[in-house]
Design a protein around this motif. Structure first.
Motif, mmCIF file in Angstrom:
data_model
loop_
_atom_site.group_PDB
_atom_site.id
_atom_site.type_symbol
_atom_site.label_atom_id
_atom_site.label_comp_id
_atom_site.label_asym_id
_atom_site.label_seq_id
_atom_site.Cartn_x
_atom_site.Cartn_y
_atom_site.Cartn_z
ATOM 1 N N THR A 230 5.106 8.318 -6.197
ATOM 2 C CA THR A 230 4.943 8.270 -4.736
ATOM 3 C C THR A 230 4.059 7.095 -4.332
ATOM 4 N N LYS A 231 4.024 6.843 -3.024
ATOM 5 C CA LYS A 231 3.190 5.733 -2.534
ATOM 6 C C LYS A 231 1.716 5.984 -2.844
ATOM 7 N N ASN A 232 1.296 7.262 -2.810
ATOM 8 C CA ASN A 232 -0.107 7.570 -3.110
ATOM 9 C C ASN A 232 -0.425 7.293 -4.576
ATOM 10 N N GLU A 233 0.499 7.702 -5.457
ATOM 11 C CA GLU A 233 0.284 7.443 -6.896
ATOM 12 C C GLU A 233 0.197 5.931 -7.127
ATOM 13 N N ILE A 234 1.082 5.191 -6.477
ATOM 14 C CA ILE A 234 1.095 3.730 -6.669
ATOM 15 C C ILE A 234 -0.224 3.138 -6.193
ATOM 16 N N LEU A 235 -0.614 3.507 -4.971
ATOM 17 C CA LEU A 235 -1.821 2.913 -4.379
ATOM 18 C C LEU A 235 -3.084 3.298 -5.151
ATOM 19 N N ASN A 236 -3.175 4.565 -5.558
ATOM 20 C CA ASN A 236 -4.357 4.991 -6.331
ATOM 21 C C ASN A 236 -4.482 4.199 -7.619
ATOM 22 N N ILE A 238 -3.050 1.033 -8.324
ATOM 23 C CA ILE A 238 -3.191 -0.440 -8.235
ATOM 24 C C ILE A 238 -4.337 -0.868 -7.308
ATOM 25 N N GLY A 239 -4.916 0.078 -6.587
ATOM 26 C CA GLY A 239 -6.061 -0.249 -5.720
ATOM 27 C C GLY A 239 -5.637 -0.747 -4.363
ATOM 28 N N ASN A 240 -4.975 -1.867 -4.319
ATOM 29 C CA ASN A 240 -4.468 -2.397 -3.043
ATOM 30 C C ASN A 240 -3.208 -3.207 -3.330
ATOM 31 N N ILE A 241 -2.509 -3.567 -2.272
ATOM 32 C CA ILE A 241 -1.225 -4.247 -2.492
ATOM 33 C C ILE A 241 -1.360 -5.774 -2.412
ATOM 34 N N GLU A 242 -2.553 -6.232 -2.054
ATOM 35 C CA GLU A 242 -2.771 -7.663 -1.823
ATOM 36 C C GLU A 242 -2.329 -8.536 -2.997
ATOM 37 N N GLY A 243 -1.466 -9.493 -2.715
ATOM 38 C CA GLY A 243 -1.076 -10.496 -3.718
ATOM 39 C C GLY A 243 -0.281 -9.928 -4.882
ATOM 40 N N LYS A 244 0.204 -8.710 -4.751
ATOM 41 C CA LYS A 244 0.910 -8.109 -5.900
ATOM 42 C C LYS A 244 2.426 -8.243 -5.734
#
Ligand code: FES
Length: 395
Positions: A230-236, A238-244
């Motif tokens: 899920t988006k929560n699992e991804i965000l938790n 990787i921390g943030n989406i910046e530059g990824k």
């Protein structure tokens, strides 16, 4: 007039002299060989080793069947198309290379048995050490691009979608590339986690490579993450989406789910790369499929093709829920082989002229505008809704 004839004779004489005295340029033969090695029409590979990777997956090591013919170089993330002849039907399937591109002594493929599949069960049950196989050269666009992808990469794999990432991780670690990688690997159960030991080993040894397993149907003693990616699992993770930059490989169902999650995270579409996903398990469940056509519908397929230089025509019956390429390959007596690679509508190798008829193509597949305008289809991912007429003599 005589003057012109003389001039022509002199020019011919000079040309002959040039041909006799000038040696073949030093680079000529080298370039010919190089082109053939980079873009071989086909490769003949020999199975040199087989490893049981899990209960339903084996790793096949393949060397060149001709020791004088070297294997083609490839980019980590690419695949080759393996040809198999099964009960007289000649067909092929794409399989990602799992071996490192830094070692061209052999290729390795991880092949998982697809329940109800035609090719993978056959390969897993029949392929043995010493067998020869025909294959395409390395194909595909699913690889790291230093210019556009940056240094922070998020790999999202579902099931056997891990295979191209294994090659990429091997490459990154062997060359100590300055990249930060976050790998999220979703599986059903623990026994479905392919390459687990190697992945955990890499993540332990390399601080720039982070690993997370997520199981959707874990046993009660599983201590890791559960559910879907899920988006929560991804965000938790990787921390943030910046530059990824995001790479996704899995089934069509997984793509539809992940697409929604990445959208919800506001990841721009140009920062996501999806690998070819193959044909859907059940085309009638795909969005846009006409409700009034079920699995029993049959259509007439007419093919124009060349036989010993003569144009010939043949017709046969095909099912609406099978890709046209598969139906054509089933006409074993014809021995017609349409060139193909991805079998997902991406490589355009199977491009074929449709003279008349109507086909269904899953909405995720984008056919080049020029092909659409001139009536070309990709039969690997085109399902016949009406009677169809294809001309294989036009390319
Ligand atoms: S085989 Fe790649 S588009 Fe059909």
């Amino acid at each position: 007039m005589m003057k012109d004839i003389k001039k022509y004779q002199n020019a011919e004489k000079a040309k002959k002299q040039r041909e006799q005295t000038l040696q073949t340029p030093w680079y000529y033969d080298g370039l010919e060989n190089l082109c053939e090695r980079l873009h071989p029409e086909k490769l003949v590979l020999q199975v040199s080793d087989i490893e049981e990777l899990s209960w339903d997956t084996k790793v096949y090591r393949l060397t060149s069947a001709n020791p004088k013919k070297l294997l083609s170089p490839f980019r980590a993330g690419q695949y080759i198309g393996l040809t198999a002849e099964i009960n007289g039907v000649r067909t092929s399937r794409p399989y990602s290379l799992v071996s490192s591109p830094n070692n061209l002594a052999y290729y390795e493929l991880g092949i998982k048995k697809k329940e109800g599949g035609f090719v993978s069960p056959y390969l897993l049950e029949n392929l043995k050490v010493g067998d020869n196989l025909e294959a395409t050269g390395p194909l595909g666009e699913f690889f790291y691009n230093t210019l556009f992808h940056g240094q922070n990469l998020v790999f999202i794999a579902g099931g056997c979608g891990i295979t191209p990432f294994i090659s990429m991780l091997r490459d990154i670690t062997e060359r100590t590339l300055p990249l930060n990688v976050y790998l999220i690997f979703g599986c059903l159960t623990e026994k479905d986690i392919l390459f687990r030991k190697e992945l955990e080993d890499i993540a332990t040894r390399r601080s720039n490579i982070k690993l997370k397993f997520i199981l959707s149907e874990p046993e009660s003693d599983w201590k890791g993450a559960c559910g879907f990616i899920t988006k929560n699992e991804i965000l938790n993770f990787i921390g943030n989406i910046e530059g990824k930059y995001f790479y996704v490989v899995g089934s069509l169902n997984m793509y539809q789910f992940i697409e929604g999650e990445l959208n919800a995270l506001n990841i721009p579409i140009h920062r996501i790369k999806y690998e070819a996903f193959g044909v859907p398990d059940d085309i009638t469940k795909v969005m846009g499929w006409p409700n009034d056509i079920d699995g029993s519908k049959k259509v007439k397929v007419t093919l124009d093709f060349l036989s010993q230089g003569q144009k010939e025509q043949i017709s046969f019956e095909a099912s609406s829920i099978e890709p046209l390429l598969n139906s054509i390959e089933r006409q074993k007596d014809l021995r017609l082989m349409i060139e193909n690679g991805c079998r997902s509508g991406q490589c355009a190798l199977c491009r074929t002229k449709m003279v008349s008829g109507k086909v269904f193509v899953p909405p995720e597949v984008t056919i080049r505008e020029i092909d659409q305008n001139y009536g070309f289809i990709h039969p690997c991912i085109s399902y016949p809704l009406t009677d169809i007429h294809l001309d294989l003599t036009l390319t």
